[in-house]
Design a protein around this motif. Structure first.
Motif, PDB file in Angstrom:
ATOM      1  N   LYS A  15      -1.461 -11.051  20.191  1.00 38.14           N
ATOM      2  CA  LYS A  15      -2.009 -10.621  18.900  1.00 38.14           C
ATOM      3  C   LYS A  15      -1.135 -11.093  17.751  1.00 38.14           C
ATOM      4  O   LYS A  15      -1.631 -11.484  16.689  1.00 38.14           O
ATOM      5  N   SER A  16       0.146 -11.081  17.984  1.00 35.21           N
ATOM      6  CA  SER A  16       1.070 -11.542  16.943  1.00 35.21           C
ATOM      7  C   SER A  16       0.858 -13.018  16.653  1.00 35.21           C
ATOM      8  O   SER A  16       0.887 -13.465  15.494  1.00 35.21           O
ATOM      9  N   ILE A  17       0.693 -13.796  17.696  1.00 37.54           N
ATOM     10  CA  ILE A  17       0.425 -15.238  17.511  1.00 37.54           C
ATOM     11  C   ILE A  17      -0.869 -15.427  16.732  1.00 37.54           C
ATOM     12  O   ILE A  17      -0.952 -16.279  15.834  1.00 37.54           O
ATOM     13  N   LYS A  19      -2.133 -13.557  14.526  1.00 36.43           N
ATOM     14  CA  LYS A  19      -2.001 -13.165  13.118  1.00 36.43           C
ATOM     15  C   LYS A  19      -1.151 -14.144  12.323  1.00 36.43           C
ATOM     16  O   LYS A  19      -1.084 -14.044  11.100  1.00 36.43           O
ATOM     17  N   GLN A  20      -0.503 -15.070  13.005  1.00 39.17           N
ATOM     18  CA  GLN A  20       0.350 -16.028  12.308  1.00 39.17           C
ATOM     19  C   GLN A  20      -0.501 -16.968  11.455  1.00 39.17           C
ATOM     20  O   GLN A  20      -1.701 -17.128  11.665  1.00 39.17           O
ATOM     21  N   SER A  21       0.160 -17.586  10.489  1.00 38.44           N
ATOM     22  CA  SER A  21      -0.547 -18.566   9.656  1.00 38.44           C
ATOM     23  C   SER A  21      -0.963 -19.763  10.521  1.00 38.44           C
ATOM     24  O   SER A  21      -0.376 -20.029  11.572  1.00 38.44           O
ATOM     25  N   PRO A  23      -1.271 -23.187  12.229  1.00 33.72           N
ATOM     26  CA  PRO A  23      -0.280 -24.219  12.455  1.00 33.72           C
ATOM     27  C   PRO A  23      -0.751 -25.561  11.911  1.00 33.72           C
ATOM     28  O   PRO A  23      -1.957 -25.809  11.773  1.00 33.72           O
ATOM     29  N   HIS A  29       1.447 -22.163  23.754  1.00 34.34           N
ATOM     30  CA  HIS A  29       2.341 -21.060  24.124  1.00 34.34           C
ATOM     31  C   HIS A  29       2.173 -20.790  25.618  1.00 34.34           C
ATOM     32  O   HIS A  29       1.074 -20.456  26.084  1.00 34.34           O
ATOM     33  N   HIS A  39      -3.118 -22.571  20.187  1.00 32.46           N
ATOM     34  CA  HIS A  39      -3.420 -22.148  18.806  1.00 32.46           C
ATOM     35  C   HIS A  39      -3.842 -23.394  18.037  1.00 32.46           C
ATOM     36  O   HIS A  39      -3.049 -24.293  17.783  1.00 32.46           O
ATOM     37  N   THR A  77     -11.265 -12.269  12.818  1.00 40.91           N
ATOM     38  CA  THR A  77     -10.005 -11.755  12.278  1.00 40.91           C
ATOM     39  C   THR A  77      -9.472 -10.667  13.206  1.00 40.91           C
ATOM     40  O   THR A  77     -10.224  -9.991  13.903  1.00 40.91           O
TER      41      THR A  77
END
Length: 489
Positions: A15-17, A19-21, A23, A29, A39, A77
């Motif tokens: 989930k953290s990945i 939410k990242q901006s 690439p 990963h 990603h 989202t």
């Protein structure tokens, strides 16, 4: 050397990945054990599995990637209502299933393609091929059977389960090469069947495009060039000067071979006398014999040309047939395989000839179909009419020649020819010299006159029998005269 670590990702970590901006380039990963989360710069996240696999087409293992599925699409989202399409746990399960397939030698990517299309049966090559065969109204049942044989025995095992839109030119080429290789293992340098299969694949693809509306290219066009050119072989048969030895070997077959059966000897003897196609003899039924005229009437559905065919039976042929009555008289067929409870197979004659040594060593190769070539050559050398010979070989369709000769006079000519052919074979067995075309013009004329007399005798005999039959039915004398006049025209 550091031990590879697995289960590197967690649900919260994924989930953290997410939410990242975004690439700048595609980021990978690792979760370990070949599973990766990708990603994408457009915002989607999806699972892949990296693996190596070597198919029959590959010289060495290839690096491949299996797309397991999306974690999130680019438009989704991450919020309190978010649910991944394929979670980390599900991705690991799918990865493990793929590993199991690899352990069994199965490419998981190809397996996925087949599974994906499993419920879209109408798009599979085998389904479309079956529809194509079903609509072949312009061909004979025998040819339909051949087409089914090409499909079931050779083609479908390679591309039958492929969606027709997924078949590539290389799939076609590899299929053709595999079929060619199959026949090479049987000692055949070139294979007509391989070329026929390639043509059938092309026809099925054309059918899919033109009849079923598939928007595909016919990738089978021109692919036969990948195969060695087929060179048609001459019908395998001994030469005329070796015919006498063949007849003697057939006569003594039961004495010389523990595999022999009286039916096989009789079948080969009758084949030499009647020179029909092997299937016509294998399916010879007692009901097809006309004992009144000593002829064998083969119905149209059994004939290659789909026309009724008549074989005048010489006294020698009738003697052979009657030898079979105590053996097969209680069945429908003159020749019957009691081991399998059906007529003999296509291999029946050829196996017997091979056991006699007709394999190229010590004798030349010979097949059941070769008796037709021997008869054709021999009858031409005995100076019989080419039209009569070709009709007796059932080579002529409903042409003007066929109509001209489809009379009782023509049948009488054929009776003479078949009787002379039977006597000729007896002469060969006895070692009598046969002069063929060494006859002088006067000698040849004497032979032709004798044949014409025999033909007339047969016609008169048939006429007398017909008159007696019509009189017994109460037909008027005037009508009988008209009918018999037509008979002698």
């Amino acid at each position: 050397m550091n031990k590879r670590q697995n289960y590197l990702l967690s649900d919260n970590g994924v989930k953290s990945i997410a939410k990242q901006s975004l690439p700048a380039k595609r980021m990978r990963h690792s979760d370990g054990d070949s599973l990766y989360l990708i990603h994408d710069p457009k915002g989607s996240l999806y699972w892949v599995m990296a693996y190596r696999y070597q198919s029959d087409k590959d010289i060495k293992p290839k690096q491949k990637t299996l797309h397991i599925g999306s974690y999130k699409t680019a438009n989704q989202t991450i919020d309190g209502k978010f649910t991944p399409e394929i979670s980390l746990k599900q991705a690991r399960i799918e990865r493990d299933k793929a590993k199991e397939l690899l352990a069994e030698g199965i490419d998981p990517k190809e397996h996925r393609e087949k599974e994906k299309n499993r419920f879209e049966q109408k798009d599979l090559f085998k389904v479309i091929a079956d529809a194509y065969i079903s609509e072949r109204q312009d061909t004979t049942p025998k040819n339909v059977q051949k087409l089914k044989g090409y499909l079931n025995n050779h083609i479908l095992k390679h591309i039958g389960d492929y969606p027709i839109s997924a078949i590539t030119a290389q799939d076609i080429i590899q299929t053709g090469l595999a079929i060619q290789s199959y026949f090479e293992t049987q000692g055949k340098r070139t294979s007509e069947t391989a070329h026929k299969c390639m043509s059938l694949i092309s026809a099925i693809l054309e059918y899919a495009i033109n009849t079923q509306g598939y928007n595909i290219n016919n990738v089978a066009l021109g692919r036969s060039k990948a195969l060695r050119p087929h060179r048609a072989e001459r019908m395998k048969a001994v030469e005329q000067h070796q015919f006498a030895d063949l007849l003697k070997n057939i006569d003594s077959y039961c004495n010389d071979s523990s595999y022999a059966h009286p039916q096989t000897t009789a079948g080969l003897q009758l084949m030499a006398l009647c020179f029909v196609r092997t299937k016509e003899l294998r399916y010879f039924e007692w009901s097809e014999i006309d004992y009144h005229k000593n002829i064998w009437r083969i119905p149209a559905h059994k004939m290659k040309m789909r026309q009724d065919h008549i074989i005048p039976l010489s006294p020698q042929a009738m003697e052979i047939i009657e030898r079979m009555r105590p053996i097969t008289g209680d069945t429908d067929y003159v020749f019957y395989n009691f081991m399998s409870n059906k007529p003999y197979s296509e291999a029946w004659f050829n196996q017997a000839l091979r056991r006699m040594g007709y394999t190229g060593d010590p004798y030349p190769k010979m097949t059941g179909h070769g008796f037709r070539q021997l008869a054709s050559t021999g009858l031409y050398e005995l100076e019989f009419s080419s039209d009569v010979i070709e009709i007796q070989l059932a080579h002529l369709e409903q042409s003007s020649v066929k109509r001209r000769y489809d009379t009782s006079e023509h049948l009488a000519e054929r009776q003479v020819m078949m009787n002379e052919w039977a006597n000729h074979l007896d002469d060969l067995r006895a070692g009598k010299a046969v002069k063929f075309d060494l006859l002088s013009p006067d000698e040849l004329e004497q032979v032709m006159q004798a044949r014409r007399r025999k033909t007339t005798d047969i016609l008169i005999h048939d006429k007398n029998i017909l008159i007696k039959s019509l009189q017994a039915q109460g037909i008027s004398d005037d009508l009988i005269k008209q009918l018999t006049k037509q008979l002698l025209k």
